[in-house]
Design an enzyme around this catalytic site. Structure first.
Site, mmCIF file in Angstrom:
data_model
loop_
_atom_site.group_PDB
_atom_site.id
_atom_site.type_symbol
_atom_site.label_atom_id
_atom_site.label_comp_id
_atom_site.label_asym_id
_atom_site.label_seq_id
_atom_site.Cartn_x
_atom_site.Cartn_y
_atom_site.Cartn_z
ATOM 1 N N HIS A 87 -8.793 -26.072 -32.703
ATOM 2 C CA HIS A 87 -8.738 -24.611 -32.574
ATOM 3 C C HIS A 87 -8.915 -24.199 -31.117
ATOM 4 C CE1 HIS A 87 -9.811 -20.449 -34.209
ATOM 5 N NE2 HIS A 87 -10.171 -20.374 -32.938
ATOM 6 N N GLU A 88 -9.925 -24.755 -30.457
ATOM 7 C CA GLU A 88 -10.199 -24.388 -29.072
ATOM 8 C C GLU A 88 -9.138 -24.932 -28.124
ATOM 9 O OE1 GLU A 88 -12.317 -22.225 -28.425
ATOM 10 O OE2 GLU A 88 -13.308 -22.224 -30.374
ATOM 11 N N HIS A 91 -6.239 -22.586 -27.881
ATOM 12 C CA HIS A 91 -6.473 -21.523 -26.909
ATOM 13 C C HIS A 91 -6.240 -22.035 -25.487
ATOM 14 C CE1 HIS A 91 -7.925 -18.629 -29.742
ATOM 15 N NE2 HIS A 91 -9.007 -19.307 -30.076
#
Length: 401
Positions: A87-88, A91
């Site tokens: 998820h990170e 980004h």
């Protein structure tokens, strides 16, 4: 969920932190981004493993060996942390493609944090960066659900199938929670991008998104207190903790938005201490500590070559840490922080780009150069003095720079 410069926030049932959240265990680099594990991440790992191995798995499939429960529980916990990392990383990768610097990713008790150093250049870039994380979590949830269906169809239900179902559900929940339009959640970034696009004012958009974050945080706190009153102690405390963290993070992020607006347009050269006292790399630590010019004036000194090129930073603490018997033989070059561990910026760099990297402590001084030569040094206290002066002598600015 990602982080604005110096901002903080949770990530679903998990979250991110601000400046104070640093990695306790560096894990290396993934896709060119530093990745670390905060010690508190072991807490969420243990909670997940314990909940599965001694709770849901024995309840759903009783009579299995305890080793099997724990193997699956530990495996699921590890995969969940990997899901947070994915998820990170989403980004971070999208941010870099949009020319936004990413400092590091840290996994901790409440989830993950991608520390983004600079602002998105446009509402469209903000939208892409913010949306990447929830999209990856949603895709992962679908893949785990598909894997659970395929394994169940081929081999029948079992512990692994149950773990895959849990992973699918938690990733989908993570994606949905993060789309709530409240900063510092990813949905708050999406809201900020929309408000920025509609009104053209990134500062106002930030303040509105953080206000929504505080409202949502208080709603979670109220819901948690209601759950606690009805007997759900663990769930209530968890909601209160997440809500309180959201409130604190949104408030801090609003403060950072105000700071960026206040400092917009200021170059680093207007804040730095010019012509700092420097140290030669060949000087011994004994000579350095014996010289009153160094010992009593400052807590850190730039180390430069004969041509004025910065080589590193020597702190009094670092020099004092050299054993007394070795000080006549250890040089400044051997005791200093190397340039790879020191922030170096050009004098024309916008101060808003530097502030996310500043922190208290002598080792966090920033060296300022002009055409490669050292001309100044900046500390967090220097910026603090400028902020105090601006807040007392000029009206608050209404743009984010």
């Amino acid at each position: 969920m990602r982080s604005q410069p110096s901002a903080a926030g949770p990530e679903g049932a998990a979250g991110k932190s601000g400046n104070g959240m640093r990695a306790s265990f560096p894990l290396g680099r993934v896709a060119g981004v530093r990745v670390g594990l905060h010690w508190s991440a072991l807490g969420i790992f243990w909670i997940i493993a314990l909940g599965l191995a001694s709770g849901s798995l024995p309840h759903m499939y009783p009579g299995r060996p305890w080793v099997a429960y724990w193997a699956v529980g530990l495996g699921a916990a590890a995969v969940f942390l990997a899901s947070l990392l994915a998820h990170e990383l989403a980004h971070a990768v999208v941010a870099r493609r949009n020319e936004v610097d990413v400092d590091e990713i840290v996994l901790w008790l409440l989830g993950g944090m991608a520390r983004i150093r600079t602002e998105a250049p446009s509402p469209a870039a903000e939208l892409r960066i913010a949306g990447a994380g929830p999209l990856v979590s949603l895709v992962l949830g679908g893949l785990f659900a598909l894997a659970a269906w395929a394994l169940d169809a081929s081999a029948g239900g079992g512990l692994v199938v149950e773990a895959l179902i849990w992973l699918a559900a938690i990733n989908i929940l993570l994606a949905l929670f993060n789309t709530v339009p409240a900063a510092p959640l990813d949905g708050g970034r999406l809201l900020r991008a929309f408000l920025w696009w509609r009104g053209g004012d990134p500062y106002r958009a930030s303040m509105q998104a953080t206000a929504a974050g505080r409202v949502f945080g208080w709603l979670l706190v109220a819901g948690g207190l209601l759950m606690f009153a009805r007997g759900d102690v663990f769930g209530g405390l968890w909601f209160v903790m997440i809500g309180w963290f959201l409130i604190a993070a949104a408030t801090a992020e609003g403060g950072q938005a105000q700071l960026r607006a206040l400092l917009a347009g200021l170059p680093v050269r207007q804040v730095m201490t010019p012509d700092p006292v420097t140290v030669a790399p060949g000087l011994t630590i004994a000579e350095f500590l014996a010289d009153a010019r160094y010992r009593y004036r400052h807590s850190a000194y730039p180390v430069t070559g004969d041509d004025g090129t910065p080589l590193g930073l020597l702190t009094l603490r670092g020099a004092g840490g050299v054993p007394e018997g070795r000080r006549p033989h250890v040089t400044v070059a051997e005791a200093m922080l190397p340039l790879t561990h020191v922030t170096v910026v050009d004098a024309g760099t916008a101060l808003t780009e530097l502030t996310p990297q500043l922190a208290p402590g002598a080792e966090h001084r920033t060296l300022v150069t002009d055409q490669g030569r050292l001309i100044g040094i900046v500390s967090a206290s220097d910026v603090g003095r400028v902020v105090s002066w601006l807040t007392t002598t000029t009206p608050r600015r209404r743009n984010s720079g």
